[in-house]
Design a protein around this motif. Structure first.
Motif, PDB file in Angstrom:
ATOM      1  N   GLN A  75       2.254  19.685   5.750  1.00 14.16           N
ATOM      2  CA  GLN A  75       3.379  19.364   6.610  1.00 14.16           C
ATOM      3  C   GLN A  75       3.007  18.451   7.777  1.00 14.16           C
ATOM      4  O   GLN A  75       3.843  17.744   8.298  1.00 14.16           O
ATOM      5  N   ASP A  76       1.743  18.484   8.182  1.00 16.43           N
ATOM      6  CA  ASP A  76       1.327  17.700   9.340  1.00 16.43           C
ATOM      7  C   ASP A  76      -0.183  17.445   9.285  1.00 16.43           C
ATOM      8  O   ASP A  76      -0.884  18.051   8.471  1.00 16.43           O
ATOM      9  N   PRO A  77      -0.675  16.559  10.154  1.00 14.88           N
ATOM     10  CA  PRO A  77      -2.110  16.231  10.144  1.00 14.88           C
ATOM     11  C   PRO A  77      -3.021  17.429  10.408  1.00 14.88           C
ATOM     12  O   PRO A  77      -4.113  17.512   9.841  1.00 14.88           O
ATOM     13  N   SER A  78      -2.591  18.377  11.229  1.00 11.40           N
ATOM     14  CA  SER A  78      -3.446  19.535  11.505  1.00 11.40           C
ATOM     15  C   SER A  78      -3.676  20.359  10.241  1.00 11.40           C
ATOM     16  O   SER A  78      -4.746  20.939  10.048  1.00 11.40           O
ATOM     17  N   THR A  79      -2.684  20.401   9.351  1.00 14.05           N
ATOM     18  CA  THR A  79      -2.852  21.087   8.072  1.00 14.05           C
ATOM     19  C   THR A  79      -3.879  20.358   7.215  1.00 14.05           C
ATOM     20  O   THR A  79      -4.718  20.993   6.569  1.00 14.05           O
ATOM     21  N   LEU A  83      -7.260  21.883   5.664  1.00 16.17           N
ATOM     22  CA  LEU A  83      -7.542  21.811   4.229  1.00 16.17           C
ATOM     23  C   LEU A  83      -8.893  21.134   3.977  1.00 16.17           C
ATOM     24  O   LEU A  83      -9.671  21.586   3.131  1.00 16.17           O
ATOM     25  N   GLY A  84      -9.161  20.074   4.710  1.00 19.49           N
ATOM     26  CA  GLY A  84     -10.446  19.386   4.574  1.00 19.49           C
ATOM     27  C   GLY A  84     -11.597  20.282   4.976  1.00 19.49           C
ATOM     28  O   GLY A  84     -12.642  20.321   4.307  1.00 19.49           O
ATOM     29  N   PHE A  91     -13.449  16.499  10.124  1.00 21.25           N
ATOM     30  CA  PHE A  91     -12.748  15.356  10.709  1.00 21.25           C
ATOM     31  C   PHE A  91     -11.589  15.865  11.550  1.00 21.25           C
ATOM     32  O   PHE A  91     -11.221  17.033  11.479  1.00 21.25           O
ATOM     33  N   SER A  92     -11.054  14.977  12.367  1.00 20.74           N
ATOM     34  CA  SER A  92      -9.965  15.340  13.278  1.00 20.74           C
ATOM     35  C   SER A  92      -8.688  14.583  12.892  1.00 20.74           C
ATOM     36  O   SER A  92      -8.703  13.691  12.042  1.00 20.74           O
ATOM     37  N   GLU A  93      -7.601  14.934  13.569  1.00 18.62           N
ATOM     38  CA  GLU A  93      -6.350  14.208  13.367  1.00 18.62           C
ATOM     39  C   GLU A  93      -6.522  12.748  13.764  1.00 18.62           C
ATOM     40  O   GLU A  93      -5.976  11.855  13.108  1.00 18.62           O
ATOM     41  N   ALA A  94      -7.291  12.484  14.830  1.00 14.45           N
ATOM     42  CA  ALA A  94      -7.537  11.106  15.265  1.00 14.45           C
ATOM     43  C   ALA A  94      -8.292  10.320  14.188  1.00 14.45           C
ATOM     44  O   ALA A  94      -8.043   9.122  13.999  1.00 14.45           O
ATOM     45  N   ASP A  95      -9.207  10.991  13.473  1.00 17.63           N
ATOM     46  CA  ASP A  95      -9.929  10.326  12.383  1.00 17.63           C
ATOM     47  C   ASP A  95      -8.961   9.951  11.262  1.00 17.63           C
ATOM     48  O   ASP A  95      -9.041   8.855  10.695  1.00 17.63           O
ATOM     49  N   LEU A  96      -8.038  10.851  10.925  1.00 16.15           N
ATOM     50  CA  LEU A  96      -7.032  10.551   9.896  1.00 16.15           C
ATOM     51  C   LEU A  96      -6.156   9.380  10.321  1.00 16.15           C
ATOM     52  O   LEU A  96      -5.870   8.485   9.521  1.00 16.15           O
ATOM     53  N   ASP A  97      -5.731   9.374  11.592  1.00 20.11           N
ATOM     54  CA  ASP A  97      -4.919   8.268  12.096  1.00 20.11           C
ATOM     55  C   ASP A  97      -5.677   6.951  11.991  1.00 20.11           C
ATOM     56  O   ASP A  97      -5.115   5.929  11.613  1.00 20.11           O
TER      57      ASP A  97
END
Length: 146
Positions: A75-79, A83-84, A91-97
């Motif tokens: 549902q969101d980057p924190s999920t 999961l990772g 990794f972080s949400e900033a890494d995904l962005d």
């Protein structure tokens, strides 16, 4: 030091076979940072790990149906981060962005439409006997050996 420097260096590695050769098959993070510094890219081990783990996790999602299903249901980057982590990626949400951003020298879909005159063609015909080369696919990047 920045995530953008890591991504820029990974693109540099992708486009330069000499750098890939110097890095070797499974380079250490120290070797990656040293090679990056030599090419003018400054980044930390943590930034390198976050970006490469995010990229490797998304590569896994493209090739593994179970992981792809998990990613699609997120549902969101924190999920995605959680999961990772369950699969051993850090990794972080900033890494995904950061990995989701298109390269600065590539055009967006809207920019491509403007350049192409507004509308994309859906079908292109070639004369009989015309053979077009197929793309070779992405160049494998030797990620650091953690």
């Amino acid at each position: 030091m920045s995530r953008e420097a890591v991504i820029a260096f990974l693109r540099h590695v992708e486009g330069d076979s000499d750098v890939r050769t110097r890095l070797g098959v499974a380079p250490s993070s120290e070797r990656y940072i040293e090679e990056g510094r030599g090419a003018g890219f400054e980044f930390s081990t943590a930034e390198l790990r976050g970006i490469t783990d995010a990229a490797r996790y998304m590569d896994l999602a493209r090739s593994d149906r179970e992981v792809r299903d998990e990613v699609e249901k997120a549902q969101d980057p924190s999920t995605l981060v959680a999961l990772g982590a369950r699969r051993g990626f850090t990794f972080s949400e900033a890494d995904l962005d950061a990995i989701a951003q298109p390269p600065p020298d590539e055009l967006s879909d809207a920019e491509l439409e403007q350049v192409a005159g507004g509308r994309r063609r859906r079908h292109v015909s070639f004369p009989d006997g015309c053979k077009t080369p197929t793309p070779g696919g992405p160049v494998p990047i030797p990620y650091p050996n953690w």
